[in-house]
Design a protein around this motif. Structure first.
Motif, PDB file in Angstrom:
ATOM      1  N   LEU A   1       0.094  -1.397   0.038  1.00  0.00           N
ATOM      2  CA  LEU A   1       0.014  -0.187   0.296  1.00  0.00           C
ATOM      3  C   LEU A   1       1.214   1.019   0.208  1.00  0.00           C
ATOM      4  O   LEU A   1       0.472   2.187  -0.921  1.00  0.00           O
ATOM      5  CB  LEU A   1      -0.592   0.381   1.156  1.00  0.00           C
ATOM      6  N   LYS A   2       2.312   1.328   0.633  1.00  0.00           N
ATOM      7  CA  LYS A   2       2.873   2.494   0.711  1.00  0.00           C
ATOM      8  C   LYS A   2       3.554   2.439  -0.816  1.00  0.00           C
ATOM      9  O   LYS A   2       3.505   4.142  -0.846  1.00  0.00           O
ATOM     10  CB  LYS A   2       3.885   2.317   1.671  1.00  0.00           C
ATOM     11  N   GLN A   3       4.058   1.705  -1.583  1.00  0.00           N
ATOM     12  CA  GLN A   3       3.895   1.836  -2.674  1.00  0.00           C
ATOM     13  C   GLN A   3       3.402   2.350  -4.003  1.00  0.00           C
ATOM     14  O   GLN A   3       3.887   3.058  -4.698  1.00  0.00           O
ATOM     15  CB  GLN A   3       5.077  -0.217  -3.087  1.00  0.00           C
ATOM     16  N   ARG A   4       2.129   1.844  -3.587  1.00  0.00           N
ATOM     17  CA  ARG A   4       0.591   2.097  -4.044  1.00  0.00           C
ATOM     18  C   ARG A   4       0.895   4.116  -4.050  1.00  0.00           C
ATOM     19  O   ARG A   4       0.932   4.378  -4.627  1.00  0.00           O
ATOM     20  CB  ARG A   4      -0.866   1.905  -4.040  1.00  0.00           C
ATOM     21  N   ARG A   5       0.802   4.874  -3.026  1.00  0.00           N
ATOM     22  CA  ARG A   5       1.025   5.909  -2.282  1.00  0.00           C
ATOM     23  C   ARG A   5       1.990   6.073  -3.255  1.00  0.00           C
ATOM     24  O   ARG A   5       2.299   7.193  -3.670  1.00  0.00           O
ATOM     25  CB  ARG A   5       0.494   6.371  -0.815  1.00  0.00           C
ATOM     26  N   GLN A   6       3.357   5.602  -2.709  1.00  0.00           N
ATOM     27  CA  GLN A   6       4.820   6.574  -3.664  1.00  0.00           C
ATOM     28  C   GLN A   6       4.526   6.550  -5.083  1.00  0.00           C
ATOM     29  O   GLN A   6       5.011   7.558  -5.989  1.00  0.00           O
ATOM     30  CB  GLN A   6       5.790   5.454  -3.234  1.00  0.00           C
ATOM     31  N   LEU A   7       3.518   5.349  -5.737  1.00  0.00           N
ATOM     32  CA  LEU A   7       3.099   5.411  -7.501  1.00  0.00           C
ATOM     33  C   LEU A   7       2.364   6.701  -7.729  1.00  0.00           C
ATOM     34  O   LEU A   7       2.537   7.347  -8.443  1.00  0.00           O
ATOM     35  CB  LEU A   7       2.747   4.516  -7.869  1.00  0.00           C
ATOM     36  N   ALA A   8       1.444   6.932  -6.761  1.00  0.00           N
ATOM     37  CA  ALA A   8       0.242   7.890  -7.340  1.00  0.00           C
ATOM     38  C   ALA A   8       1.233   9.395  -7.434  1.00  0.00           C
ATOM     39  O   ALA A   8       0.720  10.142  -7.891  1.00  0.00           O
ATOM     40  CB  ALA A   8      -0.835   7.485  -6.320  1.00  0.00           C
ATOM     41  N   LYS A   9       1.915   9.633  -6.439  1.00  0.00           N
ATOM     42  CA  LYS A   9       3.122  10.199  -5.688  1.00  0.00           C
ATOM     43  C   LYS A   9       3.526  11.400  -7.336  1.00  0.00           C
ATOM     44  O   LYS A   9       4.156  11.923  -7.537  1.00  0.00           O
ATOM     45  CB  LYS A   9       3.933  11.247  -4.487  1.00  0.00           C
ATOM     46  N   LEU A  10       4.198   9.704  -7.354  1.00  0.00           N
ATOM     47  CA  LEU A  10       5.703   9.945  -9.717  1.00  0.00           C
ATOM     48  C   LEU A  10       4.864  10.073  -9.968  1.00  0.00           C
ATOM     49  O   LEU A  10       5.645  11.049 -11.056  1.00  0.00           O
ATOM     50  CB  LEU A  10       6.150   8.756  -8.839  1.00  0.00           C
ATOM     51  N   VAL A  11       3.114   9.785  -9.981  1.00  0.00           N
ATOM     52  CA  VAL A  11       2.608  10.287 -11.260  1.00  0.00           C
ATOM     53  C   VAL A  11       2.106  11.373 -11.339  1.00  0.00           C
ATOM     54  O   VAL A  11       2.280  12.333 -12.539  1.00  0.00           O
ATOM     55  CB  VAL A  11       1.180   8.850 -11.136  1.00  0.00           C
ATOM     56  N   LEU A  12       1.962  12.348 -10.342  1.00  0.00           N
ATOM     57  CA  LEU A  12       1.532  13.855 -10.002  1.00  0.00           C
ATOM     58  C   LEU A  12       3.074  14.180 -10.675  1.00  0.00           C
ATOM     59  O   LEU A  12       2.536  15.453 -11.305  1.00  0.00           O
ATOM     60  CB  LEU A  12       1.057  13.623  -8.783  1.00  0.00           C
ATOM     61  N   ASP A  13       4.263  13.980 -10.224  1.00  0.00           N
ATOM     62  CA  ASP A  13       4.808  14.947 -10.243  1.00  0.00           C
ATOM     63  C   ASP A  13       5.390  14.689 -12.282  1.00  0.00           C
ATOM     64  O   ASP A  13       5.816  15.498 -12.369  1.00  0.00           O
ATOM     65  CB  ASP A  13       6.557  13.675  -9.569  1.00  0.00           C
ATOM     66  N   TYR A  14       5.116  13.504 -12.813  1.00  0.00           N
ATOM     67  CA  TYR A  14       5.161  13.386 -13.447  1.00  0.00           C
ATOM     68  C   TYR A  14       4.869  14.471 -15.143  1.00  0.00           C
ATOM     69  O   TYR A  14       4.854  14.784 -15.545  1.00  0.00           O
ATOM     70  CB  TYR A  14       5.351  11.979 -14.581  1.00  0.00           C
ATOM     71  N   ASP A  15       3.490  14.314 -14.204  1.00  0.00           N
ATOM     72  CA  ASP A  15       1.969  15.221 -15.387  1.00  0.00           C
ATOM     73  C   ASP A  15       2.196  16.162 -14.983  1.00  0.00           C
ATOM     74  O   ASP A  15       2.410  17.070 -15.818  1.00  0.00           O
ATOM     75  CB  ASP A  15       0.911  14.961 -14.164  1.00  0.00           C
ATOM     76  N   SER A  16       3.214  16.723 -13.867  1.00  0.00           N
ATOM     77  CA  SER A  16       3.587  18.772 -13.882  1.00  0.00           C
ATOM     78  C   SER A  16       4.773  18.953 -14.412  1.00  0.00           C
ATOM     79  O   SER A  16       4.404  19.838 -14.807  1.00  0.00           O
ATOM     80  CB  SER A  16       3.884  18.552 -12.022  1.00  0.00           C
ATOM     81  N   ALA A  17       5.679  18.189 -14.758  1.00  0.00           N
ATOM     82  CA  ALA A  17       6.752  17.887 -15.597  1.00  0.00           C
ATOM     83  C   ALA A  17       6.293  18.023 -16.916  1.00  0.00           C
ATOM     84  O   ALA A  17       7.536  18.945 -17.384  1.00  0.00           O
ATOM     85  CB  ALA A  17       7.932  17.054 -15.027  1.00  0.00           C
ATOM     86  N   ARG A  18       5.379  17.188 -16.834  1.00  0.00           N
ATOM     87  CA  ARG A  18       5.190  16.798 -18.628  1.00  0.00           C
ATOM     88  C   ARG A  18       4.461  18.423 -19.189  1.00  0.00           C
ATOM     89  O   ARG A  18       4.295  18.945 -20.011  1.00  0.00           O
ATOM     90  CB  ARG A  18       4.503  15.896 -18.771  1.00  0.00           C
TER      91      ARG A  18
END
Length: 510
Positions: A101-118
């Motif tokens: 579950l912690k990794q899932r939360r981490q993935l959600a954060k990385l997806v947001l970072d990717y979307d912001s950078a893009r």
């Protein structure tokens, strides 16, 4: 995944609550903290205080040892549950699933970072097309493109790791489900071991209890009481008869007049514990008679048995008096050995009691009325009073002639001493009068001249000869077995002669 974590956590919590020992401690400390261990210690301490002379103390000691062994089995069971089931469940609920579950939360954060950078990179690209300073804007767009690529790489790595962990979890779902099956298997194994332990110790404990002779006689089957007390005559019957022989034979209304409830209860309790302190009851023969009636009434099966109930009733319905006597004798002879011995002993006493009927008003008929329903009743549903009422009419016609002709039904012979001698020698642990300074009064056995049993013969001559020979014998009143030998021998000779004559006449008829 969250739902699996929640239910696993709750189950682990309830399992821990079911354990009686302290979780996480070593075997010795866990064993001491078990409630069964405390119970075992209390029982063993109590047994030591009471001593082995007390049946309660002996049973507490033996059963306390068994409880201690059960506590050891429980301790081993709980330690196995903790190691094989609780620890893996805790690992699943508190570590494995939370990490996923912690990794899932981490993935959600990385997806947001990717979307912001893009988004920033796309904005920079548009600015290059519409702007004037293209070189500066191009450099900025290239920098943002690197951030996008880096964010994407981090997102993909986390996504791959999460996927691997989730695939791994679902591949082990059968293992996780297996924990609950293992719980039942462990419980079954524990109960099997506990049952084996109990089955190994119970025979010894029960044998120890059964060997204890001081057990209640009232309400206990006759054969069981006689076996465990090594007696031939039931203790309540013999003790009551002995007391009545001394002080109750001339008491008016014996067995008919009710005794005081408290005195009767006390006497029954005294007989149940085989005490020899019975002096106070000699002055109350009605209480003694009541205790005797109560013992007969509380037998699980009547003294004259359920098995022979129909035979007794059929015999009582025979119209011819002599044939009725013969039918009663045949039925009486079918009684089991212990029942017959005790019935014989009681009837001999009742015959003596009837000899004093001019004083005590207890004729054979009266005795049969008040005591008969306690000797025979039907094996039917209903209260004892209802069963006795349904049988009482027949019982009187059964018991009365047996009392009247007691010596004919139960002749004195080898192995059957006179009633007073038998009682004095055989009453185990009962010496109602302290000391031997006062001799017992000797009660001579009654001697009746019963009617002759009918002789079934082909002709009247044989029957007449048999009757004449037997009628020549004088009544042996008050004599012992030795003085009856001549008459007995002559009677046997008469019987042989009659049988020979009957055989000859039968041959002639053929």
């Amino acid at each position: 995944m969250e739902l699996v974590r929640v239910v696993s956590h709750n189950t682990h919590k309830r399992m821990v609550a079911c354990l009686q020992g302290q979780i996480g401690t070593d075997a010795e400390k866990r064993h001491k903290k078990l409630p069964l261990t405390s119970l075992s210690q209390a029982m063993q301490d109590g047994g030591n205080q009471l001593g082995e002379e007390s049946l309660i103390g002996k049973m507490m000691e033996m059963c306390g040892d068994a409880e201690n062994r059960l506590a050891s089995e429980l301790m081993q069971h709980e330690m196995n549950i903790e190691k094989e089931i609780l620890d893996p469940l805790n690992q699943l609920a508190e570590l494995d699933i939370p990490n996923i579950l912690k990794q899932r939360r981490q993935l959600a954060k990385l997806v947001l970072d990717y979307d912001s950078a893009r988004a920033r990179w796309l904005q920079a690209t548009k600015s290059i097309i519409s702007g004037t300073n293209t070189q500066s804007l191009t450099a900025k767009a290239d920098s943002l493109k690197e951030e996008v690529d880096e964010a994407m790489n981090k997102m993909e790595l986390c996504k791959d790791q999460l996927s691997a962990d989730m695939y791994n979890f679902f591949s082990k779902e059968a293992d996780y489900a297996r924990y609950y099956v293992m719980l039942l298997e462990a419980q079954a194994d524990y109960h099997r071991k506990s049952l084996t332990l109990l089955e190994s110790v119970l025979p010894t404990i029960q044998a120890q209890q059964d060997s204890w002779t001081e057990k209640p006689a009232f309400g206990t089957a006759l054969d069981e009481h006689l076996k465990r007390s090594s007696r031939e005559i039931a203790l309540p019957i013999e003790a009551c008869v002995m007391m009545l022989l001394e002080t109750g034979m001339k008491e008016e209304g014996l067995f008919r007049i009710a005794a005081g409830a408290s005195k009767l209860k006390k006497l029954k309790a005294a007989l149940d514990c085989s005490t020899s302190q019975l002096e106070e009851f000699y002055s109350d023969p009605h209480a003694v008679a009541g205790a005797l009636k109560s013992y007969l009434r509380e037998l699980p099966e009547p003294l004259m048995t359920y098995q022979l109930y129909d035979e007794w009733i059929q015999a009582s319905n025979v119209s011819d008096p002599d044939k009725r006597l013969q039918a009663l004798w045949v039925t009486c002879d079918q009684l089991p050995k212990n029942n017959k011995a005790n019935f014989r002993y009681l009837i001999k006493f009742l015959a003596k009691l009837a000899q004093e009927s001019d004083i005590n008003k207890m004729t054979p008929s009266n005795i049969a009325i008040v005591l008969g329903p306690n000797l025979l009743w039907a094996k039917t549903e209903g209260s004892l009073a209802e069963m006795a009422a349904a049988t009482s009419v027949h019982v009187v016609t059964i018991i009365e002639p047996i009392i009247q002709h007691a010596d004919w039904f139960f002749p004195e012979g080898r192995g059957h001493k006179a009633l007073n001698i038998y009682s004095a020698n055989k009453l185990m642990d009962h010496n109602p009068r302290r000391g031997n300074t006062v001799p017992r009064k000797q009660h001579a056995s009654p001697a009746f001249q019963p009617p002759l049993p009918p002789v079934e013969a082909a002709g009247s001559a044989g029957g007449q000869l048999m009757a004449e020979l037997l009628l020549q014998q004088p009544a042996q009143v008050g004599l012992g077995l030795e003085s009856c030998q001549p008459g007995l021998a002559l009677g046997m000779a008469a019987l042989a002669a009659a049988q020979q004559l009957l055989a000859q006449q039968t041959e002639e008829i053929r």
